[in-house]
Design an enzyme around this catalytic site. Structure first.
Site, PDB file in Angstrom:
ATOM      1  N   HIS A 269      44.539  28.923  40.417  1.00 16.45           N
ATOM      2  CA  HIS A 269      43.278  29.292  41.043  1.00 16.45           C
ATOM      3  C   HIS A 269      43.180  28.671  42.415  1.00 16.45           C
ATOM      4  O   HIS A 269      43.640  27.553  42.624  1.00 16.45           O
ATOM      5  CB  HIS A 269      42.087  28.844  40.178  1.00 16.45           C
ATOM      6  CG  HIS A 269      40.829  29.551  40.537  1.00 16.45           C
ATOM      7  ND1 HIS A 269      39.997  29.109  41.533  1.00 16.45           N
ATOM      8  CD2 HIS A 269      40.296  30.702  40.060  1.00 16.45           C
ATOM      9  CE1 HIS A 269      38.985  29.954  41.636  1.00 16.45           C
ATOM     10  NE2 HIS A 269      39.146  30.927  40.761  1.00 16.45           N
ATOM     11  N   ASP A 327      40.983  34.438  33.162  1.00 11.48           N
ATOM     12  CA  ASP A 327      41.579  35.715  32.770  1.00 11.48           C
ATOM     13  C   ASP A 327      42.665  35.571  31.721  1.00 11.48           C
ATOM     14  O   ASP A 327      43.136  36.557  31.165  1.00 11.48           O
ATOM     15  CB  ASP A 327      42.154  36.418  34.001  1.00 11.48           C
ATOM     16  CG  ASP A 327      41.048  36.866  34.929  1.00 11.48           C
ATOM     17  OD1 ASP A 327      40.010  37.302  34.410  1.00 11.48           O
ATOM     18  OD2 ASP A 327      41.211  36.764  36.144  1.00 11.48           O
TER      19      ASP A 327
END
Ligand code: CMC
Length: 392
Positions: A269, A327
């Site tokens: 991320h 996700d």
């Protein structure tokens, strides 16, 4: 020219001041209007968190009921709107449909497009939040070749959405409360994430004074990419491709190989360098759904858990601070609920619409609001004179 600071990917540029969402990537903190994401996901619901993000405070009973009414009032779409779907091939990706039909909304609601009028802004916002699940469920129904299902306003936001997706004619559809509550959690986790790519897109589009529905369509386009919202679909495809635990090391090596563009989808991320606080709640919701549906020994879940374990022990992933993101587990959960892979990013868009709207409103209310207009560092040819084609 040395006049501007080059900042590819905007890793060190704050594009705005915002009161809405706070992230501390080193600590793994995510707060909506000051409230920790896990507390909201565990204790709240879609309508309440949407109210919080839009208004800044949690609603009391009266405000909750009023906001729920405001939203349910707008859940239907115009009959003519339905014809847009017929223009798409049956095998169209539902995100392609979403880009088109959400943009088309801008042609329907002329009484809510004066962005200088706070009342019109509010109606446009309610319309977007109310119609997104209807439009998303229609995209699903269109792709599977079943008739559209009319919204039912006595149900909760999430229950109504599940019903519009999965109810078929001549059969009674009963909402599974555990699934509805898990989907509520998933929606809450996805609602806002400060100035991510799609939110920045909505703000940039909106900064020119563009039609609000068109701005949301721009956000949907940006969200579609596999580096952003498309990662949930890509992560599930990757788990399916890996298939069995023994093939995990091969994929780990592939992800580490710099000559290979492959990345572990659902890992890493831009902001979270410790862990993604949403991933923890997501993992728990995943187990709840699999338990509720009595799915035991799901092979994808087994691959996911083993992949996570191996990656978290691997020097490369440790050094680069790559952890599972939201996700990683959302795909397994949504698949178990019965959503086709191609719908995963659409569900993300339904939830993120609340954040897009809250950020769009905040931008327009900012007294310092100006059109977004980044500059560049020019590296092209110096000034030169035109040469006729014959002489080149
Ligand atoms: N697998 C393997 N290596 C990775 C991964 C990954 N998933 N993510 C980052 N790296 C490596 C990357 O190769 C780079 O290595 P080096 O420094 O040797 O060049 C380093 O880690 C830093 O990566 P970056 O691309 O500079 O980082 P970024 O902040 O630009 O990208 C990201 C962040 C999320 C796009 C990226 O981690 C990624 O592509 N992840 C996979 C896609 C994904 O899961 N996206 C969902 C993000 S969360 C939900 C959302 O935003 O919608």
């Amino acid at each position: 020219s040395g006049m501007f600071t080059l900042d590819p990917g905007f890793t060190s540029t704050a594009s705005c001041e915002s009161h809405i969402t706070f992230i501390d990537g080193d600590e793994g903190t995510l707060l909506y209007r000051g409230y920790p994401i896990d507390e909201l996901a565990e204790n709240s619901d879609f309508i309440e968190v949407a109210y919080l993000l839009l208004s800044g405070e949690l609603p009391d009973e009266g405000q909750y009921a009023g906001f729920k009414d405001d939203i349910t009032y707008h859940t239907m779409v115009h009959e003519h709107f339905k014809q847009f779907y017929d223009g798409f091939r049956r095998d169209a990706h539902p995100m392609a449909i979403m880009c088109g039909v959400v943009g088309a909304l801008s042609a329907f609601y002329h009484d809510s497009t004066d962005i200088h009028d706070p009342e019109q802004r509010k109606i446009a916002s309610h319309r977007m939040i109310a119609k997104m699940p209807t439009i998303a469920a229609m995209a699903h129904k269109y792709c599977v070749g079943q008739p559209f299902v009319t919204p039912r306003n006595e149900l909760s936001y999430t229950e109504n959405f599940l019903r519009m997706c999965f109810s078929v004619p001549a059969e009674d559809y009963e909402v599974n409360k555990t699934l509805a509550s898990a989907l509520d959690k998933i929606f809450i986790l996805h609602m806002d994430h400060e100035q991510n790519a799609s939110t920045s897109t909505v703000r940039l589009a909106g900064s020119s004074g563009a039609n609000p529905f068109a701005c949301i369509a721009a956000g949907i386009a940006c969200l579609w990419g596999p580096a952003h919202g498309g990662a949930n679909e890509a992560a599930l495809k990757m788990l399916q491709e890996i298939g069995t635990k023994d093939r995990i090391p091969e994929y780990i090596e592939k992800a580490k190989d710099k000559s290979d563009p492959f990345r572990l989808m659902g890992f890493g991320h831009r902001v979270y360098k410790n862990y993604d606080p949403r991933a923890k709640v997501m993992q728990k919701a995943c187990h709840e759904v699999l338990d509720a549906l009595d799915i035991k020994d799901d092979p994808l879940l087994e691959v996911a858990m083993e992949l996570e374990r191996i990656a978290l022990e691997d020097e490369y992933f440790i050094e680069k601070k790559l952890y599972p993101n939201i996700d990683f587990y959302s795909g397994i959960t949504l698949k178990a609920m019965g959503f086709p892979t191609s719908m995963f990013t659409v569900l993300f868009a339904v939830a993120r619409t609340v954040g897009w709207i809250a950020q769009w409103q905040e931008m327009l209310e900012d007294p310092n609001q100006r059109i977004g207009r980044p500059r560049q560092i020019y590296t092209g040819a110096a000034k030169r004179s035109f040469v006729a084609r014959d002489d080149r």
